[in-house]
Design a protein around this motif. Structure first.
Motif, PDB file in Angstrom:
ATOM      1  N   LYS A   1      -3.426   0.213  -3.609  1.00  0.00           N
ATOM      2  CA  LYS A   1      -3.260   1.380  -4.479  1.00  0.00           C
ATOM      3  C   LYS A   1      -1.824   1.440  -4.995  1.00  0.00           C
ATOM      4  N   LYS A   2      -1.701   1.748  -6.257  1.00  0.00           N
ATOM      5  CA  LYS A   2      -0.359   1.893  -6.827  1.00  0.00           C
ATOM      6  C   LYS A   2       0.300   3.156  -6.286  1.00  0.00           C
ATOM      7  N   ASP A   3       1.554   3.020  -5.955  1.00  0.00           N
ATOM      8  CA  ASP A   3       2.310   4.152  -5.411  1.00  0.00           C
ATOM      9  C   ASP A   3       3.612   4.256  -6.192  1.00  0.00           C
ATOM     10  N   GLU A   4       3.735   5.329  -6.949  1.00  0.00           N
ATOM     11  CA  GLU A   4       4.922   5.498  -7.791  1.00  0.00           C
ATOM     12  C   GLU A   4       6.117   6.030  -7.013  1.00  0.00           C
ATOM     13  N   ASP A   5       5.949   6.203  -5.713  1.00  0.00           N
ATOM     14  CA  ASP A   5       7.089   6.563  -4.882  1.00  0.00           C
ATOM     15  C   ASP A   5       7.749   5.333  -4.272  1.00  0.00           C
TER      16      ASP A   5
ATOM     17  N   ASN B   1       7.830  -3.927  -3.991  1.00  0.00           N
ATOM     18  CA  ASN B   1       7.745  -3.562  -2.575  1.00  0.00           C
ATOM     19  C   ASN B   1       6.344  -3.019  -2.277  1.00  0.00           C
ATOM     20  N   ASN B   2       5.819  -3.431  -1.147  1.00  0.00           N
ATOM     21  CA  ASN B   2       4.514  -2.944  -0.695  1.00  0.00           C
ATOM     22  C   ASN B   2       4.652  -2.314   0.688  1.00  0.00           C
ATOM     23  N   LYS B   3       3.729  -1.423   0.983  1.00  0.00           N
ATOM     24  CA  LYS B   3       3.752  -0.749   2.276  1.00  0.00           C
ATOM     25  C   LYS B   3       2.325  -0.627   2.797  1.00  0.00           C
ATOM     26  N   VAL B   4       2.142  -1.025   4.053  1.00  0.00           N
ATOM     27  CA  VAL B   4       0.822  -0.884   4.672  1.00  0.00           C
ATOM     28  C   VAL B   4       0.652   0.565   5.124  1.00  0.00           C
TER      29      VAL B   4
END
Length: 348
Positions: free
Chosen positions: A172-176, A181-184
């Motif tokens: 899922k795209k996260d604009e924060d 950078n990716n976060k699990v």
């Protein structure tokens, strides 16, 4: 008949002992002939459909056949028990056993049989046949000389296995989070499913395998990854500025003086923006700029190349479309800016 013979003998042999001896001897012979004649029987012997009549004095069929040179093998079949008493004008049928070969359980058996068909022959030989087994030729085929019979053992097994059920990965795209950078957000966990497989064996060798059913015992947990969608602008001095949108705009400069605003000092609206704030130029903080509200909503925070941080607080009659007017404290600064095309970033 015997009485007539007695009368005849008395007439011609009535004188003397010698005559009496002859008389008795003849009587015995006559009786023997009569007894033998009454004991002799005629029977029909049918061997593989071919009839033959024989006469016998034997009391049983076994001895009658034997005395006439007819042998009955241990696997031959008769319609009458060989130990039965012989009856005159009776018939006994003999079916000769033939040589057949049976391939079963990894062996080749040489068998003699007089049974009518394969099924009866296998039963007679005590060869167990299960319902799932295959027989070639068919069970109702006639048993004949030299026949080759193949029995294929068929076994079916249902095997239950618990197997892992893979989880899905959702991004899922996260604009924060900055781009790149990716976060699990949530770790994935495998589920469990029970599989029922039907396996068929022929003579111990697997020939087919089919999944009959699958039952989910534990649902998998999906893995969720937040993918950075936040744009970041990095000016030459190294500050990282997150933004949502970038625009290419024509930038001009203005001040609070009459030439720019049509208001002079003393006017209650002198130096006041369209949003009611005092126009300001704050280096290192947010300066006032004029925009077309249809393009950039008032109150939006911006970063403008060569100018710095700004906030959309003002409007202007000439500021339409892709234009932005930058506030300066003096005309000299505004004139030095002139007219430029710059990148304008909507700060997050």
């Amino acid at each position: 008949m015997v009485e007539k013979l007695k009368g005849y003998l008395k007439k011609y042999f009535s004188n003397g002992p010698k005559a009496m001896y002859i008389y008795l001897t003849l009587i015995v012979l006559i009786v023997c002939v009569v007894l033998i004649s009454s004991a002799r029987k005629t029977i029909t012997v049918s061997i593989d459909g071919k009839d033959k009549k024989i006469m016998t004095l034997s009391s049983t069929y076994r001895s009658a056949l034997s005395n006439n040179g007819i042998t009955v093998g241990p696997k031959d079949k008769t319609t009458v028990s060989l130990d039965n008493k012989v009856e005159n004008d009776s018939k006994i049928s003999i079916k000769r056993a033939v040589n057949v070969q049976v391939a079963v359980d990894g062996k080749k058996l040489d068998i003699k049989s007089a049974e009518d068909n394969i099924e009866k022959m296998l039963q007679a030989e005590k060869i167990t046949i299960h319902q799932s087994d295959k027989i070639y030729p068919k069970k109702d085929s006639t048993v004949k000389e030299g026949l080759m019979i193949v029995v294929t053992r068929v076994e079916t097994k249902d095997i239950k296995e618990v197997k892992p059920l893979d989880y899905n990965t959702v991004v899922k795209k996260d604009e924060d989070i900055e781009q790149g950078n990716n976060k699990v957000v949530q770790e994935g966990k495998a589920g469990e499913k029970e599989t029922l497989t039907r396996v068929v064996y022929e003579n111990g060798k697997e020939i087919s395998r089919k999944v009959i059913s699958e039952t989910v015992k534990k649902q998998p947990v999906q893995k969720i990854i937040a993918m950075g969608a936040l744009n970041v602008y990095t000016p030459s001095r190294g500050t990282r500025i997150p933004y949502t949108t970038a625009m290419r705009m024509r930038a001009t400069g203005y001040t609070s003086d009459y030439e720019s605003t049509g208001k002079s000092p003393g006017d209650p609206y002198f130096g006041i923006t369209a949003t009611g704030t005092v126009a300001k130029r704050s280096v290192g903080s947010y300066s006032s700029v004029a925009v077309d509200p249809r393009v950039i909503p008032l109150g939006t925070k911006l970063y403008i190349e060569g100018y710095g941080y700004a906030i959309a607080e003002d409007t202007g009659g000439a500021i339409k479309g892709d234009r932005v007017d930058l506030f300066f404290d003096s005309n000299s600064e505004a004139n030095n800016w002139g007219v430029r095309w710059v990148n304008v970033y909507l700060v997050k």
